[in-house]
Motif scaffolding. Structure first.
Motif, PDB file in Angstrom:
ATOM      1  N   TRP A 158      10.978  -8.034   4.853  1.00 60.54           N
ATOM      2  CA  TRP A 158      10.295  -8.587   3.985  1.00 60.54           C
ATOM      3  C   TRP A 158       8.897  -8.409   4.408  1.00 60.54           C
ATOM      4  N   ARG A 159       8.811  -8.611   5.633  1.00 59.09           N
ATOM      5  CA  ARG A 159       7.282  -8.862   6.257  1.00 59.09           C
ATOM      6  C   ARG A 159       6.673  -7.503   6.244  1.00 59.09           C
ATOM      7  N   TYR A 160       5.351  -7.483   6.341  1.00 59.50           N
ATOM      8  CA  TYR A 160       4.403  -6.301   6.246  1.00 59.50           C
ATOM      9  C   TYR A 160       3.050  -6.743   6.742  1.00 59.50           C
ATOM     10  N   ALA A 161       2.410  -5.705   7.178  1.00 59.07           N
ATOM     11  CA  ALA A 161       0.970  -6.111   7.580  1.00 59.07           C
ATOM     12  C   ALA A 161       0.185  -6.188   6.367  1.00 59.07           C
ATOM     13  N   THR A 162       0.051  -7.224   5.768  1.00 60.85           N
ATOM     14  CA  THR A 162      -0.764  -7.572   4.593  1.00 60.85           C
ATOM     15  C   THR A 162      -2.055  -7.447   4.268  1.00 60.85           C
ATOM     16  N   LYS A 163      -2.420  -6.431   3.553  1.00 65.27           N
ATOM     17  CA  LYS A 163      -3.961  -6.010   3.380  1.00 65.27           C
ATOM     18  C   LYS A 163      -4.640  -6.908   2.659  1.00 65.27           C
ATOM     19  N   LYS A 164      -4.130  -7.486   1.499  1.00 66.14           N
ATOM     20  CA  LYS A 164      -4.600  -8.520   0.419  1.00 66.14           C
ATOM     21  C   LYS A 164      -4.124  -9.679   0.354  1.00 66.14           C
TER      22      LYS A 164
ATOM     23  N   ALA B  19       1.397 -12.213   7.213  1.00 59.55           N
ATOM     24  CA  ALA B  19       0.650 -11.971   8.462  1.00 59.55           C
ATOM     25  C   ALA B  19       0.155 -10.624   8.757  1.00 59.55           C
ATOM     26  N   THR B  20      -1.152 -10.464   9.353  1.00 60.77           N
ATOM     27  CA  THR B  20      -1.424  -9.335   9.398  1.00 60.77           C
ATOM     28  C   THR B  20      -1.939  -9.298  11.260  1.00 60.77           C
ATOM     29  N   PRO B  21      -1.337  -8.522  12.090  1.00 61.59           N
ATOM     30  CA  PRO B  21      -1.668  -8.329  13.574  1.00 61.59           C
ATOM     31  C   PRO B  21      -3.084  -7.249  13.065  1.00 61.59           C
ATOM     32  N   MET B  22      -4.241  -7.666  13.884  1.00 58.97           N
ATOM     33  CA  MET B  22      -5.435  -6.827  13.585  1.00 58.97           C
ATOM     34  C   MET B  22      -6.083  -6.372  14.883  1.00 58.97           C
ATOM     35  N   GLU B  23      -6.280  -5.283  15.312  1.00 59.04           N
ATOM     36  CA  GLU B  23      -7.092  -5.051  16.157  1.00 59.04           C
ATOM     37  C   GLU B  23      -8.423  -4.283  15.798  1.00 59.04           C
ATOM     38  N   GLY B  24      -8.776  -4.142  14.400  1.00 63.48           N
ATOM     39  CA  GLY B  24      -9.581  -3.618  13.901  1.00 63.48           C
ATOM     40  C   GLY B  24     -10.842  -4.432  13.732  1.00 63.48           C
ATOM     41  N   PHE B  25     -11.175  -4.609  15.054  1.00 62.82           N
ATOM     42  CA  PHE B  25     -12.732  -5.461  15.020  1.00 62.82           C
ATOM     43  C   PHE B  25     -13.353  -5.169  16.538  1.00 62.82           C
TER      44      PHE B  25
ATOM     45  N   LYS C 247       7.491   1.685   1.124  1.00 60.61           N
ATOM     46  CA  LYS C 247       8.561   1.621   2.075  1.00 60.61           C
ATOM     47  C   LYS C 247       8.141   1.766   3.477  1.00 60.61           C
ATOM     48  N   LYS C 248       8.813   0.952   4.262  1.00 58.26           N
ATOM     49  CA  LYS C 248       8.567   1.100   5.678  1.00 58.26           C
ATOM     50  C   LYS C 248       8.563   2.269   6.391  1.00 58.26           C
ATOM     51  N   VAL C 249       7.510   2.688   7.280  1.00 57.14           N
ATOM     52  CA  VAL C 249       7.883   3.901   8.115  1.00 57.14           C
ATOM     53  C   VAL C 249       7.832   3.495   9.623  1.00 57.14           C
ATOM     54  N   ARG C 250       9.062   3.957   9.908  1.00 59.67           N
ATOM     55  CA  ARG C 250       9.443   3.791  11.415  1.00 59.67           C
ATOM     56  C   ARG C 250      10.061   4.847  11.986  1.00 59.67           C
ATOM     57  N   THR C 251       9.894   4.987  13.297  1.00 57.92           N
ATOM     58  CA  THR C 251      10.379   5.978  14.264  1.00 57.92           C
ATOM     59  C   THR C 251      12.023   5.920  14.120  1.00 57.92           C
TER      60      THR C 251
ATOM     61  N   ASN D 103     -15.173  -5.128   7.785  1.00 57.25           N
ATOM     62  CA  ASN D 103     -15.286  -5.685   6.421  1.00 57.25           C
ATOM     63  C   ASN D 103     -13.740  -5.804   5.874  1.00 57.25           C
ATOM     64  N   GLN D 104     -12.826  -6.047   6.983  1.00 60.22           N
ATOM     65  CA  GLN D 104     -11.416  -6.336   6.259  1.00 60.22           C
ATOM     66  C   GLN D 104     -11.273  -7.670   5.661  1.00 60.22           C
ATOM     67  N   PRO D 105     -10.840  -7.769   4.294  1.00 61.58           N
ATOM     68  CA  PRO D 105     -10.839  -8.845   3.606  1.00 61.58           C
ATOM     69  C   PRO D 105      -9.874  -9.851   3.938  1.00 61.58           C
ATOM     70  N   GLN D 106      -8.937  -9.576   4.942  1.00 59.05           N
ATOM     71  CA  GLN D 106      -7.886 -10.455   5.623  1.00 59.05           C
ATOM     72  C   GLN D 106      -8.543 -11.529   6.132  1.00 59.05           C
ATOM     73  N   VAL D 107      -9.951 -11.187   6.851  1.00 55.91           N
ATOM     74  CA  VAL D 107     -10.367 -12.135   7.671  1.00 55.91           C
ATOM     75  C   VAL D 107     -11.074 -13.407   6.934  1.00 55.91           C
TER      76      VAL D 107
HETATM   77  C1  FMN Z   1      -1.969  -4.611  17.533  1.00 46.13           C
HETATM   78  C2  FMN Z   1      -1.862  -4.263  16.072  1.00 46.13           C
HETATM   79  C3  FMN Z   1      -3.136  -3.896  15.393  1.00 46.13           C
HETATM   80  C4  FMN Z   1      -3.290  -3.757  14.262  1.00 46.13           C
HETATM   81  N1  FMN Z   1      -4.540  -3.653  13.529  1.00 46.13           N
HETATM   82  C5  FMN Z   1      -4.565  -3.774  12.185  1.00 46.13           C
HETATM   83  C6  FMN Z   1      -5.761  -3.783  11.645  1.00 46.13           C
HETATM   84  O1  FMN Z   1      -6.892  -4.187  12.199  1.00 46.13           O
HETATM   85  N2  FMN Z   1      -5.732  -3.900  10.089  1.00 46.13           N
HETATM   86  C7  FMN Z   1      -4.713  -3.772   9.330  1.00 46.13           C
HETATM   87  O2  FMN Z   1      -4.788  -4.058   8.212  1.00 46.13           O
HETATM   88  N3  FMN Z   1      -3.457  -3.647   9.971  1.00 46.13           N
HETATM   89  C8  FMN Z   1      -3.383  -3.468  11.579  1.00 46.13           C
HETATM   90  N4  FMN Z   1      -1.986  -3.622  12.034  1.00 46.13           N
HETATM   91  C9  FMN Z   1      -0.876  -3.392  11.188  1.00 46.13           C
HETATM   92  C10 FMN Z   1      -0.061  -1.708  11.378  1.00 46.13           C
HETATM   93  O3  FMN Z   1      -0.849  -0.932  10.829  1.00 46.13           O
HETATM   94  C11 FMN Z   1       1.206  -2.272  10.890  1.00 46.13           C
HETATM   95  O4  FMN Z   1       1.790  -3.428  11.480  1.00 46.13           O
HETATM   96  C12 FMN Z   1       2.019  -0.978  10.930  1.00 46.13           C
HETATM   97  O5  FMN Z   1       1.564   0.202  10.230  1.00 46.13           O
HETATM   98  C13 FMN Z   1       3.540  -1.149  10.625  1.00 46.13           C
HETATM   99  O6  FMN Z   1       3.330  -1.419   9.431  1.00 46.13           O
HETATM  100  P1  FMN Z   1       4.193  -3.216   8.875  1.00 46.13           P
HETATM  101  O7  FMN Z   1       3.649  -4.012   9.981  1.00 46.13           O
HETATM  102  O8  FMN Z   1       3.911  -3.335   7.465  1.00 46.13           O
HETATM  103  O9  FMN Z   1       5.741  -2.907   8.883  1.00 46.13           O
HETATM  104  C14 FMN Z   1      -2.177  -3.712  13.394  1.00 46.13           C
HETATM  105  C15 FMN Z   1      -0.834  -3.773  14.064  1.00 46.13           C
HETATM  106  C16 FMN Z   1      -0.938  -4.201  15.229  1.00 46.13           C
HETATM  107  C17 FMN Z   1       0.609  -4.268  16.097  1.00 46.13           C
END
Ligand code: FMN
Length: 223
Positions: free
Chosen positions: A22-28, A167-173, A210-214, A79-83
């Motif tokens: 269910w979870r994914y790195a939410t963009k919006k 939730a979105t983990p983010m290093e894009g800053f 769909k999720k992409v995973r190794t 400029n990522q809108p999640q912020v």
């Molecule tokens: C350390 C880390 C940094 C990330 N930075 C960003 C980010 O800056 N912006 C974003 O939209 N997603 C970011 N992501 C999300 C990843 O792209 C995402 O977790 C990965 O593609 C797997 O997809 P899922 O989390 O949707 O399953 C980051 C994830 C991690 C773990």
């Protein structure tokens, strides 16, 4: 689930089972849908309870809710809108240099919370100081501290997942800019990674993909 409801034990187990998909790195995010304070409290508790090396927790979690501050941070975050649109963002900040004083604070907490004397913990204190302050790790304790941040981030992501909070983990800053904007340098910390927390917008383009995973046979190396 209504946004304000804290899950009971049975619901938590079911949420965990489904949550990995269910979870994914939410963009919006839906900026109008706010995570309830009692749910945020559960997520913050998970951050507090994350394990760390020796238990020192050489980091801080900066909870940013102020809209103006978040506008400024967004400019330093591609400029990522999640912020700006999530309910809150949590910036994990590592200690620049782990000091003897940091270890002493931890020892004092341990003595206090376990009802022990600080004296009885002296040997443990000296081991930690001998490693992360004066030992080999002392040379890169800021990096050592940063690694611990990712464990706390993992706990936060997991807790959000079981509570059906996005939730979105983010290093894009720009970490240096974040450190300055949040005045973390004045406290001896530096921004490492952040996490947006909120509820997904119904039209987030990433949600249906769909999720992409190794594959496991490549991911796991068995010896
Ligand atoms: C350390 C880390 C940094 C990330 N930075 C960003 C980010 O800056 N912006 C974003 O939209 N997603 C970011 N992501 C999300 C990843 O792209 C995402 O977790 C990965 O593609 C797997 O997809 P899922 O989390 O949707 O399953 C980051 C994830 C991690 C773990």
């Amino acid at each position: 689930m209504p946004a304000s409801q804290v899950l009971n034990d049975q619901e938590l187990t079911a949420a965990w089972r489904e949550g990995l998909e269910w979870r994914y790195a939410t963009k919006k995010y839906d900026a109008t849908k706010k995570v309830a304070p009692e749910v945020l409290e559960q997520l913050h508790h998970a951050v507090q309870m994350a394990p760390s090396s020796y238990g020192v927790q050489p980091y801080r979690a900066v909870i940013v809710t102020d809209p103006e501050l978040r506008k400024t941070l967004r400019q330093a975050a591609w400029n990522q809108p999640q912020v700006t649109d999530a309910t809150e963002i949590v910036v994990f900040a590592a200690k620049d240099n782990v000091s003897e004083e940091d270890v002493d604070v931890f020892i004092r907490d341990t003595a206090g919370q376990r009802g022990m004397s600080e004296d009885s913990l002296k040997a443990y204190r000296d081991i930690i100081v001998g490693d992360v302050v004066n030992g080999p790790r002392g040379k890169w304790s800021g990096e050592w501290a940063a690694r611990q941040c990712y464990i706390a981030l993992g706990f936060l992501l997991n807790a959000a997942m079981v509570h059906h909070v996005d939730a979105t983990p983010m290093e894009g800053f720009d970490p240096a800019a974040f450190t300055k904007i949040l005045e973390l340098d004045k406290l001896g910390y530096h921004a490492v990674v952040m996490c947006a927390i909120g509820y997904r917008a119904h039209d987030d383009w990433l949600a249906p993909l769909k999720k992409v995973r190794t594959p496991q046979e490549r991911l796991f190396i068995r010896r």
